[in-house]
Scaffold this motif. Structure first.
Motif, PDB file in Angstrom:
ATOM      1  N   LEU A 153      -1.627  -2.204   1.658  1.00 10.58           N
ATOM      2  CA  LEU A 153      -1.900  -2.670   0.293  1.00 10.58           C
ATOM      3  C   LEU A 153      -0.720  -2.472  -0.656  1.00 10.58           C
ATOM      4  O   LEU A 153      -0.830  -2.698  -1.860  1.00 10.58           O
ATOM      5  N   GLN A 174      -7.955  -0.582  -2.823  1.00 15.38           N
ATOM      6  CA  GLN A 174      -8.616  -0.162  -1.576  1.00 15.38           C
ATOM      7  C   GLN A 174      -9.970  -0.862  -1.415  1.00 15.38           C
ATOM      8  O   GLN A 174     -10.441  -1.036  -0.302  1.00 15.38           O
ATOM      9  N   VAL A 175     -10.559  -1.285  -2.511  1.00 20.22           N
ATOM     10  CA  VAL A 175     -11.856  -1.962  -2.436  1.00 20.22           C
ATOM     11  C   VAL A 175     -11.705  -3.474  -2.333  1.00 20.22           C
ATOM     12  O   VAL A 175     -12.354  -4.114  -1.512  1.00 20.22           O
ATOM     13  N   ILE A 176     -10.829  -4.064  -3.172  1.00 19.17           N
ATOM     14  CA  ILE A 176     -10.833  -5.535  -3.243  1.00 19.17           C
ATOM     15  C   ILE A 176      -9.529  -6.213  -2.828  1.00 19.17           C
ATOM     16  O   ILE A 176      -9.473  -7.427  -2.769  1.00 19.17           O
ATOM     17  N   ASP A 177      -8.463  -5.464  -2.564  1.00 24.48           N
ATOM     18  CA  ASP A 177      -7.205  -6.049  -2.086  1.00 24.48           C
ATOM     19  C   ASP A 177      -6.765  -7.298  -2.871  1.00 24.48           C
ATOM     20  O   ASP A 177      -6.720  -8.401  -2.323  1.00 24.48           O
ATOM     21  N   PRO A 178      -6.432  -7.129  -4.170  1.00 25.04           N
ATOM     22  CA  PRO A 178      -5.996  -8.289  -4.959  1.00 25.04           C
ATOM     23  C   PRO A 178      -4.510  -8.572  -4.723  1.00 25.04           C
ATOM     24  O   PRO A 178      -3.839  -7.815  -4.019  1.00 25.04           O
ATOM     25  N   ASN A 220      -7.095   2.684  -6.208  1.00 24.87           N
ATOM     26  CA  ASN A 220      -8.486   2.725  -5.748  1.00 24.87           C
ATOM     27  C   ASN A 220      -9.165   1.363  -5.849  1.00 24.87           C
ATOM     28  O   ASN A 220     -10.002   1.015  -5.018  1.00 24.87           O
ATOM     29  N   ILE A 221      -8.787   0.581  -6.850  1.00 28.53           N
ATOM     30  CA  ILE A 221      -9.312  -0.792  -6.945  1.00 28.53           C
ATOM     31  C   ILE A 221      -8.830  -1.600  -5.746  1.00 28.53           C
ATOM     32  O   ILE A 221      -9.599  -2.317  -5.102  1.00 28.53           O
ATOM     33  N   VAL A 235      -1.620   4.317  -2.525  1.00 24.50           N
ATOM     34  CA  VAL A 235      -2.313   3.236  -1.838  1.00 24.50           C
ATOM     35  C   VAL A 235      -1.851   3.178  -0.386  1.00 24.50           C
ATOM     36  O   VAL A 235      -0.727   3.584  -0.064  1.00 24.50           O
ATOM     37  N   MET A 236      -2.702   2.717   0.526  1.00 24.15           N
ATOM     38  CA  MET A 236      -2.305   2.674   1.936  1.00 24.15           C
ATOM     39  C   MET A 236      -1.294   1.557   2.197  1.00 24.15           C
ATOM     40  O   MET A 236      -1.182   0.605   1.416  1.00 24.15           O
TER      41      MET A 236
END
Lengths: 315, 315
Positions: free
Chosen positions: A287, A251-255, A248-249, A283-284
């Motif tokens: 990512l 999905q938001v910030i793509d590290p 979920n992280i 995750v998608m």
């Protein structure tokens, strides 16, 4: 004349101080007990006095010290504003301004978990990544996000508080933060012990855990490695929630990478391997295949990050 | 001589183009059908030709055009690299470089949902916020994150893909992305219809939905407003998942506001009010009281964001 800087990590029980070169070499480090008084700001004076003394003893030239970077156990905004540090009896103030006045050196500050992330990114497992997340599994679960080589502090300094992401909608017990189902309730040392006790009382699976009075996260991981099925279930559950949180992280910030630190991470790669496994499922496609590594700086991550913070602010 | 720029939003069916002043006034806007060919790159030539023609017709001085900002339906890295746009038959290429060669103007590009977020932040509901999140509830659920006035593109351009955050661990149906339990499966127009059909087949609650052949998200919201209990349950479920997703986003990036856009957001404040309600329950104290607003730029958000992107890159 070699240029130097100080990294400071102010914790609830101890203050750690490190002296660094601009290349990131730790010249010397110290620590002293956090003074507990009603007026929490005395801690700032203690830090200033301690550093002044070290500068004198080591015969350092004030002109060679680029400044001081400080980590604090609470939200710190990008401009140094601290909204509240209830544990230390501190209200709303600007730590950078106040410390600067006390010590006559440039000061930058950030949240302790965020600054630990910056330390790992600078001289630890995060070296080479521009965008990464540090997750610290200790008594609680802390987190820090680095984006484009800088701390993501957020609008109120509460960026990276991933220990309180909601990961289990069915949880009945409350987290220390007052909510229910936070990551910290499963993936911290305390959370792993809580899950172990819960499993023992609701499960008939034979387990060596049944014969142990003082269950610790380490014991659970050790038994899991030895093949104890119940211990393995607990480790899997912790890693599943961690993997979901990381997904979920992302999905938001793509590290580029997730670095796992804190006492629980001593369990080793069994932890990162399992977290990655659950991450990939949740995750998608765009990512997938991020790096999962163990942190390497341990308790020094904060002072490294403090040094990096002040060096980066000098351009 | 007034300085101008173009904002372009390339979609699967249409390309939108806007001419803007540097202050953010939309001078004129157009759209044309996206050409579907095997060789997707012809779309770049179409955009270049279209803009060249407009420059000629409007007798604009090339020297007065600061550049072109483009939104694309897929991940775009900060440097303009596009890894893949399968819907448009495009593989790995750098859209900024290729468009610049075609048109002789400076070009910046970003993902379409991210650029819409930048548009809302510049001239829409996000005005005044430096850190905000746009969530677009349409056929799918899109998202864009703005941090310190800039798009969070992430390491591979997949930042802000919040439609595929995992919000329901019990889901059995697959999302279009291949995973199960994505936010998009509950909060998109399609997701709301899916939930409605599922509720009707498993629920005996009397509902006007039972007599409707072509259920749409709009119908569900309209009936919920009229007091239909089943429709209200569906709206609540969508808002609950949205509230949880927003809470988990806030735990990572601590924004100032969430802006809700897309076709579903026409339902109005009933949506933002309920999302906020579930948000507050699921977020830690330091992150409470964020703003929740409806987007206002509609389909123009992308061209506004394109213009802003190129203006910001000019300093």
């Amino acid at each position: 004349m070699e240029q130097l800087c100080f990294g400071v990590d102010i914790g609830g029980t101890a203050v750690k101080v490190g002296l660094f070169t601009t290349e990131g070499r730790l010249v010397e480090k110290w620590d002293f007990a956090t003074r507990k008084t009603k007026e929490g700001k005395e801690i700032l004076k203690d830090v200033a006095d301690f550093i002044k003394e070290k500068i004198q003893i080591l015969k350092l030239d004030m002109g060679s010290i680029l400044g001081i970077g400080i980590g604090l156990p609470g939200p710190v905004k990008d401009n140094g504003e601290v909204l509240e540090l209830p544990n230390m009896g501190l209200g709303h103030f600007n730590i950078e301004k106040e410390m600067q006045e006390l010590i006559g050196l440039k000061v930058k500050a950030a949240n302790d978990a965020n600054i630990a992330a910056l330390g790992e990114q600078w001289q630890g497992s995060g070296k080479g990544y521009h965008n990464m997340v540090l997750i610290t599994l200790g008594t609680g679960v802390g987190g820090g996000v680095i984006l484009k080589d800088a701390i993501l502090a957020g609008s109120n300094g509460a960026g990276g508080e991933i220990g309180h992401m909601l990961v289990n909608y069915k949880e009945k017990d409350r987290c220390g933060c007052g909510k229910r189902g936070c990551l910290e309730q499963y993936a911290s040392a305390t959370g792993i012990v809580r899950m172990a006790k819960r499993s023992l009382s609701s499960n008939n699976k034979a387990s060596a855990l049944q014969n142990i009075d003082n269950i610790s996260a380490k014991i659970v991981f050790d038994l899991a490695k030895e093949g104890d099925a119940l211990a393995q279930d607990i480790v899997s559950e912790a890693c599943r929630y961690l993997g979901i949180a990381c997904a979920n992280i992302a999905q938001v910030i793509d590290p580029e990478a997730f670095i796992i630190g804190g006492g629980v991470s001593k369990a080793g790669e069994v932890l990162t391997d399992q977290i990655k496994e659950y991450y990939e499922i949740n995750v998608m496609d765009a990512l997938k295949n991020k790096d999962f590594k163990l942190a390497v700086l341990g308790n020094d991550a904060g002072i490294y990050g403090g040094a990096r913070l002040i060096l980066a602010s000098n351009g």
